[in-house]
Design a protein around this motif. Structure first.
Motif, PDB file in Angstrom:
ATOM      1  N   ALA A  17     -26.284   9.730 -31.000  1.00 34.69           N
ATOM      2  CA  ALA A  17     -26.403   8.214 -32.766  1.00 34.69           C
ATOM      3  C   ALA A  17     -27.651   7.530 -32.211  1.00 34.69           C
ATOM      4  O   ALA A  17     -28.526   7.702 -31.528  1.00 34.69           O
ATOM      5  CB  ALA A  17     -25.245   7.840 -32.375  1.00 34.69           C
ATOM      6  N   ARG A  18     -27.724   7.437 -33.289  1.00 38.11           N
ATOM      7  CA  ARG A  18     -29.530   6.427 -33.484  1.00 38.11           C
ATOM      8  C   ARG A  18     -28.956   5.429 -32.131  1.00 38.11           C
ATOM      9  O   ARG A  18     -28.409   4.309 -31.562  1.00 38.11           O
ATOM     10  CB  ARG A  18     -28.973   5.472 -34.834  1.00 38.11           C
ATOM     11  N   GLY A  19     -30.097   5.402 -31.638  1.00 40.34           N
ATOM     12  CA  GLY A  19     -30.578   4.967 -30.604  1.00 40.34           C
ATOM     13  C   GLY A  19     -30.299   4.665 -29.243  1.00 40.34           C
ATOM     14  O   GLY A  19     -31.016   4.861 -28.520  1.00 40.34           O
ATOM     15  N   PHE A  20     -30.059   6.803 -29.718  1.00 38.39           N
ATOM     16  CA  PHE A  20     -29.899   7.308 -28.116  1.00 38.39           C
ATOM     17  C   PHE A  20     -30.943   7.683 -27.220  1.00 38.39           C
ATOM     18  O   PHE A  20     -31.852   7.434 -27.117  1.00 38.39           O
ATOM     19  CB  PHE A  20     -28.868   8.863 -28.570  1.00 38.39           C
ATOM     20  N   GLU A  21     -30.523   7.517 -25.899  1.00 40.68           N
ATOM     21  CA  GLU A  21     -31.737   7.715 -24.926  1.00 40.68           C
ATOM     22  C   GLU A  21     -31.521   8.523 -23.988  1.00 40.68           C
ATOM     23  O   GLU A  21     -30.581   8.619 -23.097  1.00 40.68           O
ATOM     24  CB  GLU A  21     -32.147   6.222 -24.462  1.00 40.68           C
ATOM     25  N   LEU A  22     -31.659   9.624 -23.938  1.00 35.69           N
ATOM     26  CA  LEU A  22     -31.662  10.728 -22.746  1.00 35.69           C
ATOM     27  C   LEU A  22     -32.159  10.008 -21.772  1.00 35.69           C
ATOM     28  O   LEU A  22     -31.394  10.144 -20.776  1.00 35.69           O
ATOM     29  CB  LEU A  22     -32.947  11.801 -23.194  1.00 35.69           C
ATOM     30  N   ASP A 228     -34.503  12.038 -31.674  1.00 35.19           N
ATOM     31  CA  ASP A 228     -34.308  11.646 -32.537  1.00 35.19           C
ATOM     32  C   ASP A 228     -34.580  12.144 -34.048  1.00 35.19           C
ATOM     33  O   ASP A 228     -33.592  11.505 -35.125  1.00 35.19           O
ATOM     34  CB  ASP A 228     -35.803  10.847 -32.428  1.00 35.19           C
ATOM     35  N   ARG A 229     -35.349  13.151 -34.035  1.00 35.98           N
ATOM     36  CA  ARG A 229     -34.738  13.923 -35.460  1.00 35.98           C
ATOM     37  C   ARG A 229     -34.596  14.753 -36.435  1.00 35.98           C
ATOM     38  O   ARG A 229     -33.869  15.305 -37.184  1.00 35.98           O
ATOM     39  CB  ARG A 229     -36.796  15.040 -35.421  1.00 35.98           C
ATOM     40  N   THR A 230     -33.733  15.246 -35.764  1.00 33.20           N
ATOM     41  CA  THR A 230     -32.490  16.011 -35.493  1.00 33.20           C
ATOM     42  C   THR A 230     -31.032  16.678 -34.935  1.00 33.20           C
ATOM     43  O   THR A 230     -29.859  17.305 -35.719  1.00 33.20           O
ATOM     44  CB  THR A 230     -32.642  17.417 -35.347  1.00 33.20           C
ATOM     45  N   SER A 231     -30.951  15.438 -34.617  1.00 32.08           N
ATOM     46  CA  SER A 231     -29.083  14.627 -34.891  1.00 32.08           C
ATOM     47  C   SER A 231     -28.939  14.222 -36.303  1.00 32.08           C
ATOM     48  O   SER A 231     -29.061  13.388 -36.780  1.00 32.08           O
ATOM     49  CB  SER A 231     -28.906  14.033 -33.854  1.00 32.08           C
ATOM     50  N   THR A 232     -27.922  14.600 -36.956  1.00 35.63           N
ATOM     51  CA  THR A 232     -27.260  14.275 -38.248  1.00 35.63           C
ATOM     52  C   THR A 232     -26.282  14.706 -38.265  1.00 35.63           C
ATOM     53  O   THR A 232     -24.872  15.002 -37.372  1.00 35.63           O
ATOM     54  CB  THR A 232     -28.017  15.291 -39.478  1.00 35.63           C
TER      55      THR A 232
END
Lengths: 284, 284
Positions: A17-22, A228-232
């Motif tokens: 989700a938004r703000g996710f950090e691997l 960041d760019r492609t998880s929708t």
């Protein structure tokens, strides 16, 4: 042993989700699952029947010509993270007739002459099928970026192209599940060493694996950008901790079951008169 | 429980040789096998590991680029004889990554515009793979003959074309196993009736199945001619009694194992220096 060994669903817990950090994900963890390896292996076998039953319903619709939905499981990972094990032990539990598996290798000259999505589009699952991508178009923004196989502007273009492409695929009825199997650098070293130690595993080893391994942090950064760019909403990413193979398999199995439950495939209605057919058959 | 429950191998017992008569085969029989259903189901699970291991070796060679051999299983049968069950329960026991499954339906207009072998050739398994044909080019001399979809001269030409084609395929390294699952007319009636009785099986029923069923003896005659004309040393036919599903699955599993044992696939040798790689990996 039941699905209630999950105290939260992988669909909620592992979704990017938004703000996710691997960097904050522990590859050793087994989030949401109460049991140990023994419980996990047992549950995998038990839930395999559920997955298989749902898949048969989905496939039935394809035979009846009434299928509108399908599933696409995209598998991405560093080498030795366990993609093959997912295919073997999770996907292998359903009827092979309903599965379309595509393993994407380094593109051929013909593929390189086309847009990067050209070869992908051709392998999308038909309605009623479960498609599995062993690697995918994401290689074009992972190794493509890390190895500079395309310039920055082209990589940028690709993120947007992917989002647009997946949106159309999802709109066509394909549930997209994108999974990154996440192992630690140390775990990878152990697994690659085992491949070198065992002659029956040499075929799985490629000296290039160590070259990519040396670029570990670059790859992690490239994955972070991908998330960041492609998880929708229509094509979410899931990061699955994969140091424990049993956990990763169980989690991906549950993601597939969730997607199929959402589709809720029904046995197709007979397009013939059942009583008439019974009489014809009895007389034959 | 061991493979020694077979007192003779299906490869010997079920192979169509000169003088073979389909009418003399009892679909209820379980030739060569000592046990009952319980034993059969148990042995299927046990031998699945052997099949899976052999298949992995075969597949390993394909990854290493050294594979020269492959396997092609051709499945033919009257409706409801259990082709799907073979795919699910026998082929489903090996790694899906190494299987290429092709289900041949009624030919499309494009396919009809080409020679009948055109669509077949495109689906042959690559070296290192197990290919499975769910129906095949034999439809063109079975329904093709019974329904008069081609004239007699063309049907005649096809037998010879098939023999020549399969000879080339075998020479290229593909072991061809052609299986007819043989059920009785009564057994088929029971199975089709079950499909009509159960709403979750309606999708498997097709009114056309009864139409074909009415031509049972024509089909049996067409199969007999197929066996007479196309069972060769390089591409033998096997007629597998299939009224007992467990027996048919066990027999086909054993045929696959025999073919793989004959290939005797070996783990590929490393094409890199193992000790050098261990040092590189350790330092990475």
């Amino acid at each position: 042993m039941s699905k209630h060994d999950w105290h939260a669903t992988p669909d909620d817990l592992l979704r990017v989700a938004r703000g996710f950090e691997l960097a904050a994900v522990d590859p050793d963890a087994t989030p949401g699952f109460r049991g140990d390896k023994h419980d996990g292996v047992k549950l995998l076998a038990a839930r395999s029947d559920e997955l298989s039953d749902l898949q048969e319903r989905l496939f039935a619709a394809s035979r009846a010509g009434t299928a509108t939905d399908g599933v696409l499981l995209v598998l991405q990972a560093m080498d030795s993270a366990g993609k093959g094990g997912i295919v073997r032990h999770v996907v292998g539990g359903v009827d092979p007739q309903g599965v379309e598996l595509a393993a994407f290798k380094a593109p051929t000259p013909e593929e390189l002459a086309h847009d990067f999505l050209w070869r992908i589009e051709k392998r999308l699952p038909k309605p009623g099928f479960i498609g599995v991508f062993d690697r995918s178009h994401y290689e074009d923004v992972l190794i493509g970026k890390v190895r500079g196989l395309a310039d920055d502007a082209e990589i940028e273009r690709r993120y947007d192209a992917i989002v647009e492409f997946e949106k159309q695929v999802a709109a066509s009825g394909i549930r997209i599940i994108k999974v990154m199997l996440h192992i630690s650098r140390d775990e990878q070293k152990d697994r690659l060493m085992e491949r070198l130690d065992r002659p029956d595993k040499h075929w799985k080893y490629n000296p290039g694996d160590v070259d990519e391994r040396m670029l570990w942090s670059d790859y992690m950064a490239a994955y972070q950008t991908v998330f960041d760019r492609t998880s929708t909403d229509s094509a979410p990413w899931y990061v699955v901790p994969a140091n424990h193979k049993w956990y990763a398999r169980l989690a991906v199995q549950e993601l597939l079951i969730s997607a199929l439950e959402e589709i809720d495939p029904q046995w197709p209605k007979a397009d013939f008169d059942v009583e008439v057919e019974k009489k014809r058959l009895a007389a034959s």
